[in-house]
Design an enzyme around this catalytic site. Structure first.
Site, PDB file in Angstrom:
ATOM      1  N   ASP A   1      19.275  30.922 -17.379  1.00  0.00           N
ATOM      2  CA  ASP A   1      19.776  30.501 -18.681  1.00  0.00           C
ATOM      3  C   ASP A   1      20.856  31.490 -19.204  1.00  0.00           C
ATOM      4  O   ASP A   1      21.047  31.783 -20.364  1.00  0.00           O
ATOM      5  CB  ASP A   1      18.770  30.413 -19.742  1.00  0.00           C
ATOM      6  CG  ASP A   1      17.821  31.578 -19.810  1.00  0.00           C
ATOM      7  OD1 ASP A   1      18.195  32.950 -19.295  1.00  0.00           O
ATOM      8  OD2 ASP A   1      16.528  31.610 -20.291  1.00  0.00           O
TER       9      ASP A   1
ATOM     10  N   GLU B   1      14.798  27.778 -11.447  1.00  0.00           N
ATOM     11  CA  GLU B   1      14.026  27.929 -12.931  1.00  0.00           C
ATOM     12  C   GLU B   1      14.351  27.263 -14.110  1.00  0.00           C
ATOM     13  O   GLU B   1      14.837  27.374 -14.892  1.00  0.00           O
ATOM     14  CB  GLU B   1      14.308  29.446 -13.313  1.00  0.00           C
ATOM     15  CG  GLU B   1      13.371  29.992 -14.502  1.00  0.00           C
ATOM     16  CD  GLU B   1      13.356  31.406 -14.993  1.00  0.00           C
ATOM     17  OE1 GLU B   1      14.302  31.572 -15.864  1.00  0.00           O
ATOM     18  OE2 GLU B   1      12.811  32.291 -14.296  1.00  0.00           O
TER      19      GLU B   1
ATOM     20  N   GLU C   1      20.489  31.866 -24.804  1.00  0.00           N
ATOM     21  CA  GLU C   1      19.913  31.141 -23.532  1.00  0.00           C
ATOM     22  C   GLU C   1      19.194  29.684 -23.723  1.00  0.00           C
ATOM     23  O   GLU C   1      19.271  29.061 -22.811  1.00  0.00           O
ATOM     24  CB  GLU C   1      18.553  32.352 -23.170  1.00  0.00           C
ATOM     25  CG  GLU C   1      19.227  33.533 -22.538  1.00  0.00           C
ATOM     26  CD  GLU C   1      19.410  34.521 -23.739  1.00  0.00           C
ATOM     27  OE1 GLU C   1      19.416  34.309 -24.953  1.00  0.00           O
ATOM     28  OE2 GLU C   1      19.971  35.473 -23.305  1.00  0.00           O
TER      29      GLU C   1
ATOM     30  N   HIS D   1      16.125  43.729 -24.558  1.00  0.00           N
ATOM     31  CA  HIS D   1      17.652  43.835 -24.522  1.00  0.00           C
ATOM     32  C   HIS D   1      17.905  42.344 -25.191  1.00  0.00           C
ATOM     33  O   HIS D   1      19.188  42.224 -25.675  1.00  0.00           O
ATOM     34  CB  HIS D   1      18.071  43.553 -23.036  1.00  0.00           C
ATOM     35  CG  HIS D   1      17.435  42.645 -22.528  1.00  0.00           C
ATOM     36  ND1 HIS D   1      17.940  41.049 -22.525  1.00  0.00           N
ATOM     37  CD2 HIS D   1      16.383  42.189 -21.463  1.00  0.00           C
ATOM     38  CE1 HIS D   1      17.539  40.257 -21.970  1.00  0.00           C
ATOM     39  NE2 HIS D   1      16.526  40.636 -21.328  1.00  0.00           N
TER      40      HIS D   1
ATOM     41  N   ARG E   1      19.404  39.526 -27.218  1.00  0.00           N
ATOM     42  CA  ARG E   1      20.631  39.556 -28.375  1.00  0.00           C
ATOM     43  C   ARG E   1      20.181  39.233 -29.708  1.00  0.00           C
ATOM     44  O   ARG E   1      20.582  39.828 -30.808  1.00  0.00           O
ATOM     45  CB  ARG E   1      21.456  38.315 -27.987  1.00  0.00           C
ATOM     46  CG  ARG E   1      22.924  38.825 -28.113  1.00  0.00           C
ATOM     47  CD  ARG E   1      23.735  37.687 -27.317  1.00  0.00           C
ATOM     48  NE  ARG E   1      24.363  38.116 -26.012  1.00  0.00           N
ATOM     49  CZ  ARG E   1      25.560  38.666 -25.857  1.00  0.00           C
ATOM     50  NH1 ARG E   1      26.471  38.626 -26.965  1.00  0.00           N
ATOM     51  NH2 ARG E   1      25.702  39.134 -24.725  1.00  0.00           N
TER      52      ARG E   1
ATOM     53  N   HIS F   1      17.920  49.440 -21.009  1.00  0.00           N
ATOM     54  CA  HIS F   1      19.054  48.565 -20.692  1.00  0.00           C
ATOM     55  C   HIS F   1      20.252  48.968 -21.041  1.00  0.00           C
ATOM     56  O   HIS F   1      20.636  49.682 -22.105  1.00  0.00           O
ATOM     57  CB  HIS F   1      18.828  47.213 -21.400  1.00  0.00           C
ATOM     58  CG  HIS F   1      19.643  45.976 -21.016  1.00  0.00           C
ATOM     59  ND1 HIS F   1      21.076  45.807 -21.284  1.00  0.00           N
ATOM     60  CD2 HIS F   1      19.311  44.820 -20.210  1.00  0.00           C
ATOM     61  CE1 HIS F   1      21.378  44.913 -20.564  1.00  0.00           C
ATOM     62  NE2 HIS F   1      20.435  44.052 -20.282  1.00  0.00           N
TER      63      HIS F   1
HETATM   64  C1  UD1 Z   1      22.272  39.140 -20.320  1.00  0.00           C
HETATM   65  C2  UD1 Z   1      21.974  37.581 -20.407  1.00  0.00           C
HETATM   66  C3  UD1 Z   1      20.640  37.594 -20.887  1.00  0.00           C
HETATM   67  C4  UD1 Z   1      19.677  38.418 -19.750  1.00  0.00           C
HETATM   68  C5  UD1 Z   1      20.201  39.391 -19.571  1.00  0.00           C
HETATM   69  C6  UD1 Z   1      19.194  40.297 -18.360  1.00  0.00           C
HETATM   70  C7  UD1 Z   1      23.781  36.140 -21.557  1.00  0.00           C
HETATM   71  C8  UD1 Z   1      24.564  36.010 -22.674  1.00  0.00           C
HETATM   72  N1  UD1 Z   1      22.801  37.311 -21.762  1.00  0.00           N
HETATM   73  O1  UD1 Z   1      22.280  39.923 -21.298  1.00  0.00           O
HETATM   74  O2  UD1 Z   1      20.221  36.162 -20.962  1.00  0.00           O
HETATM   75  O3  UD1 Z   1      18.348  37.978 -20.165  1.00  0.00           O
HETATM   76  O4  UD1 Z   1      21.429  39.856 -19.243  1.00  0.00           O
HETATM   77  O5  UD1 Z   1      19.448  41.646 -18.578  1.00  0.00           O
HETATM   78  O6  UD1 Z   1      23.955  35.779 -20.490  1.00  0.00           O
HETATM   79  N2  UD1 Z   1      26.138  46.451 -19.113  1.00  0.00           N
HETATM   80  C9  UD1 Z   1      26.566  47.632 -18.396  1.00  0.00           C
HETATM   81  N3  UD1 Z   1      26.263  47.370 -17.015  1.00  0.00           N
HETATM   82  C10 UD1 Z   1      25.221  46.380 -16.241  1.00  0.00           C
HETATM   83  C11 UD1 Z   1      25.017  45.469 -17.394  1.00  0.00           C
HETATM   84  C12 UD1 Z   1      25.410  45.361 -18.626  1.00  0.00           C
HETATM   85  O7  UD1 Z   1      27.059  48.471 -18.579  1.00  0.00           O
HETATM   86  O8  UD1 Z   1      25.121  46.600 -15.294  1.00  0.00           O
HETATM   87  C13 UD1 Z   1      26.605  46.363 -20.504  1.00  0.00           C
HETATM   88  C14 UD1 Z   1      27.957  46.445 -20.547  1.00  0.00           C
HETATM   89  O9  UD1 Z   1      28.445  46.871 -21.805  1.00  0.00           O
HETATM   90  C15 UD1 Z   1      27.947  44.606 -21.062  1.00  0.00           C
HETATM   91  C16 UD1 Z   1      26.637  44.549 -21.884  1.00  0.00           C
HETATM   92  O10 UD1 Z   1      25.769  45.485 -21.229  1.00  0.00           O
HETATM   93  O11 UD1 Z   1      29.201  44.354 -21.857  1.00  0.00           O
HETATM   94  C17 UD1 Z   1      26.198  43.176 -22.059  1.00  0.00           C
HETATM   95  O12 UD1 Z   1      26.180  42.506 -20.839  1.00  0.00           O
HETATM   96  P1  UD1 Z   1      25.697  41.072 -21.142  1.00  0.00           P
HETATM   97  O13 UD1 Z   1      25.303  40.404 -19.808  1.00  0.00           O
HETATM   98  O14 UD1 Z   1      26.806  40.285 -21.821  1.00  0.00           O
HETATM   99  O15 UD1 Z   1      24.437  40.665 -21.835  1.00  0.00           O
HETATM  100  P2  UD1 Z   1      23.058  41.405 -21.581  1.00  0.00           P
HETATM  101  O16 UD1 Z   1      22.471  41.766 -23.112  1.00  0.00           O
HETATM  102  O17 UD1 Z   1      22.956  42.144 -20.784  1.00  0.00           O
HETATM  103  N1  UDP Z   2      13.895  45.142 -13.933  1.00  0.00           N
HETATM  104  C1  UDP Z   2      14.220  46.250 -13.094  1.00  0.00           C
HETATM  105  N2  UDP Z   2      14.248  47.454 -13.586  1.00  0.00           N
HETATM  106  C2  UDP Z   2      14.446  47.966 -14.922  1.00  0.00           C
HETATM  107  C3  UDP Z   2      13.856  46.922 -15.671  1.00  0.00           C
HETATM  108  C4  UDP Z   2      13.315  45.635 -15.333  1.00  0.00           C
HETATM  109  O1  UDP Z   2      14.495  45.937 -11.841  1.00  0.00           O
HETATM  110  O2  UDP Z   2      14.789  48.936 -15.405  1.00  0.00           O
HETATM  111  C5  UDP Z   2      13.476  43.921 -13.639  1.00  0.00           C
HETATM  112  C6  UDP Z   2      12.131  43.295 -13.925  1.00  0.00           C
HETATM  113  O3  UDP Z   2      11.362  43.625 -12.962  1.00  0.00           O
HETATM  114  C7  UDP Z   2      12.410  41.971 -13.895  1.00  0.00           C
HETATM  115  C8  UDP Z   2      14.020  41.818 -14.317  1.00  0.00           C
HETATM  116  O4  UDP Z   2      14.382  43.000 -14.128  1.00  0.00           O
HETATM  117  O5  UDP Z   2      12.409  41.067 -12.545  1.00  0.00           O
HETATM  118  C9  UDP Z   2      13.967  41.460 -15.883  1.00  0.00           C
HETATM  119  O6  UDP Z   2      15.361  41.660 -16.309  1.00  0.00           O
HETATM  120  P1  UDP Z   2      15.840  41.626 -17.722  1.00  0.00           P
HETATM  121  O7  UDP Z   2      14.667  42.132 -18.427  1.00  0.00           O
HETATM  122  O8  UDP Z   2      16.727  42.338 -17.822  1.00  0.00           O
HETATM  123  O9  UDP Z   2      15.920  40.127 -18.109  1.00  0.00           O
HETATM  124  P2  UDP Z   2      15.158  38.723 -18.494  1.00  0.00           P
HETATM  125  O10 UDP Z   2      14.155  38.638 -17.573  1.00  0.00           O
HETATM  126  O11 UDP Z   2      14.650  38.881 -19.706  1.00  0.00           O
HETATM  127  O12 UDP Z   2      16.255  37.755 -18.563  1.00  0.00           O
END
Ligand code: UD1
Ligand code: UDP
Length: 372
Positions: free
Chosen positions: A97, A119, A133, A213, A215, A246
């Site tokens: 999602d 999923e 999502e 994390h 939003r 995160h």
């Molecule tokens: C995203 C997904 C969310 C998912 C989550 C898992 C969307 C809208 N959100 O949220 O559904 O549950 O990932 O973690 O698709 N960033 C880094 N390095 C990384 C990852 C993120 O620096 O490896 C920072 C960057 O500044 C980036 C920001 O996090 O722009 C947000 O990343 P984004 O994927 O937009 O949103 P998440 O909150 O990570």
């Molecule tokens: N996870 C990881 N390292 C971390 C925190 C979480 O590998 O430091 C794994 C966790 O085991 C799970 C997944 O990341 O499988 C969950 O990711 P996240 O919480 O970012 O996203 P969501 O599942 O809420 O979409």
């Protein structure tokens, strides 16, 4: 003739949950399988690719600091076009999602390929929670030709939306495929990150593992969460709190501002999957808003407090391992205190459950596609 399969993902959780599917498909000689990453996440995605030894065939490398939904969506759709033109897949697989899921579903539909949703069918039916999502997965559900639902309840959600029953397969969640494989390996492998964690984790103390994390929790929600963690740490100096933070700046800022410098709170970088799995196995309680962690924890017998008002994963709540606490400071503190002090309640919540799968989801998906 081989059929052509394109597996697309972009964030850490999609990568963890699609990695076993990539590994499964590579076993099938009649499948030509390619992997495309949008790299909606960069560092957190690469940690997963490294552990599962996946080298993407295509990498859109899209992540920007503090990116927004509008440009990310547009960049994914336009970025995928040349890949579809070149590879011309018969089947495309999207997961869950995220923005990658929704935008890649639309692009895949434009390409004419059969689109498969891994999923599928998770719903809160509240379009603002989780945001964005809930709508991302509803869009994917509308577009996809085949729906791999992790549980019976997720299949029922799809039936309510008039998705045809013969296009749905209940598979279990692929995260359990990843978890069962990794949790048996993490006790044996030599892993520098795990060795480092062993210098932080005091096995004599109860440990609370935290992730977050979402939003919809940015802003006030995260401030409340941090205030709760601070209170728990102060009231229980004998308890360790370990929090891999995160990389989203909307998370990093409040967490570091409110929680840095508290002796029994360890703020660390996101961990690669094996180290995180190891840390889950060592924890006493998990406090999280993560979807994936809610699914993994019951298989490890760990009680979870979920910092959300709704969940699309009701199975573990019904099984008694997960409690929804929202982002109300007092509620988080009360429930955490109770789990730390009430042994009877703790034991009832830490019974092992596997509501989300048996580790064979990817095998079922491959067989279904072959017979489709
Ligand atoms: C995203 C997904 C969310 C998912 C989550 C898992 C969307 C809208 N959100 O949220 O559904 O549950 O990932 O973690 O698709 N960033 C880094 N390095 C990384 C990852 C993120 O620096 O490896 C920072 C960057 O500044 C980036 C920001 O996090 O722009 C947000 O990343 P984004 O994927 O937009 O949103 P998440 O909150 O990570
Ligand atoms: N996870 C990881 N390292 C971390 C925190 C979480 O590998 O430091 C794994 C966790 O085991 C799970 C997944 O990341 O499988 C969950 O990711 P996240 O919480 O970012 O996203 P969501 O599942 O809420 O979409």
């Amino acid at each position: 003739m081989k059929t052509k399969h394109l597996i697309i993902f972009g964030t850490r959780p999609e990568a963890i949950k699609m990695a076993p599917l990539v590994q499964e498909f590579k076993k099938h000689n009649d499948f030509d399988t390619k992997v495309c990453v949008t790299a909606q996440h960069r560092e957190m995605l690469d940690q997963v690719l490294d552990f599962f030894q996946i080298t993407p065939d295509y990498d859109l490398n899209l992540m920007k600091p503090n990116q927004n939904l509008y440009t990310l969506t547009a960049d994914i759709i336009t970025g995928l076009q040349p890949i579809f033109d070149e590879y011309q897949p018969d089947f495309v697989y999207v997961h869950g999602d995220t923005t990658t899921t929704m935008a890649a579903s639309i692009a895949s539909f434009y390409s004419g390929a059969k689109v498969c949703h891994v999923e599928a069918g998770l719903r809160t039916f509240n379009k603002r929670s989780p945001f964005p999502e809930e709508i991302n997965r509803q869009v994917a559900g509308r577009i996809c030709d085949f729906h791999f639902a992790p549980t019976i309840q997720s299949k029922e959600n799809l039936l309510k939306e008039n998705i045809k029953e013969d296009s749905i397969l209940v598979t279990g969640n692929t995260v359990i495929d990843a978890l069962l494989d990794s949790s048996s390996r993490v006790q044996e492998i030599q892993n520098a990150e795990i060795e480092h964690l062993k210098t932080i984790v005091d096995s004599e103390k109860k440990m609370i593992l935290v992730t977050g994390h979402r939003r919809e929790n940015h802003g006030k929600g995260f401030i409340n969460i941090c205030e709760a963690l601070k209170e728990i740490a102060t009231t229980h100096p004998d308890v360790q709190i370990i929090y891999p933070v995160h990389l989203n700046p909307n998370v990093q800022k409040p967490v570091h501002e409110i929680l840095s410098g508290i002796e029994n709170i360890h703020l660390i970088n996101p961990l690669a999957y094996p180290a995180f799995v190891w840390l889950m196995t060592q924890s006493y309680v998990i406090i999280t808003d993560s979807g994936g962690v809610q699914e993994e924890a019951p298989s490890l017998g760990k009680p979870v407090l979920v910092m959300r008002d709704t969940t699309e994963r009701p199975e573990a709540v019904e099984a008694g391992t997960v409690i929804l606490v929202g982002t109300n400071t007092a509620k988080i503190v009360t429930e955490a205190n109770d789990l730390l002090t009430n042994t009877v309640r703790y034991q009832s919540m830490s019974a092992l459950h596997n509501p989300y799968g048996d580790g064979k989801a990817c095998e079922r998906i491959a067989e279904f596609i072959k017979s489709s």
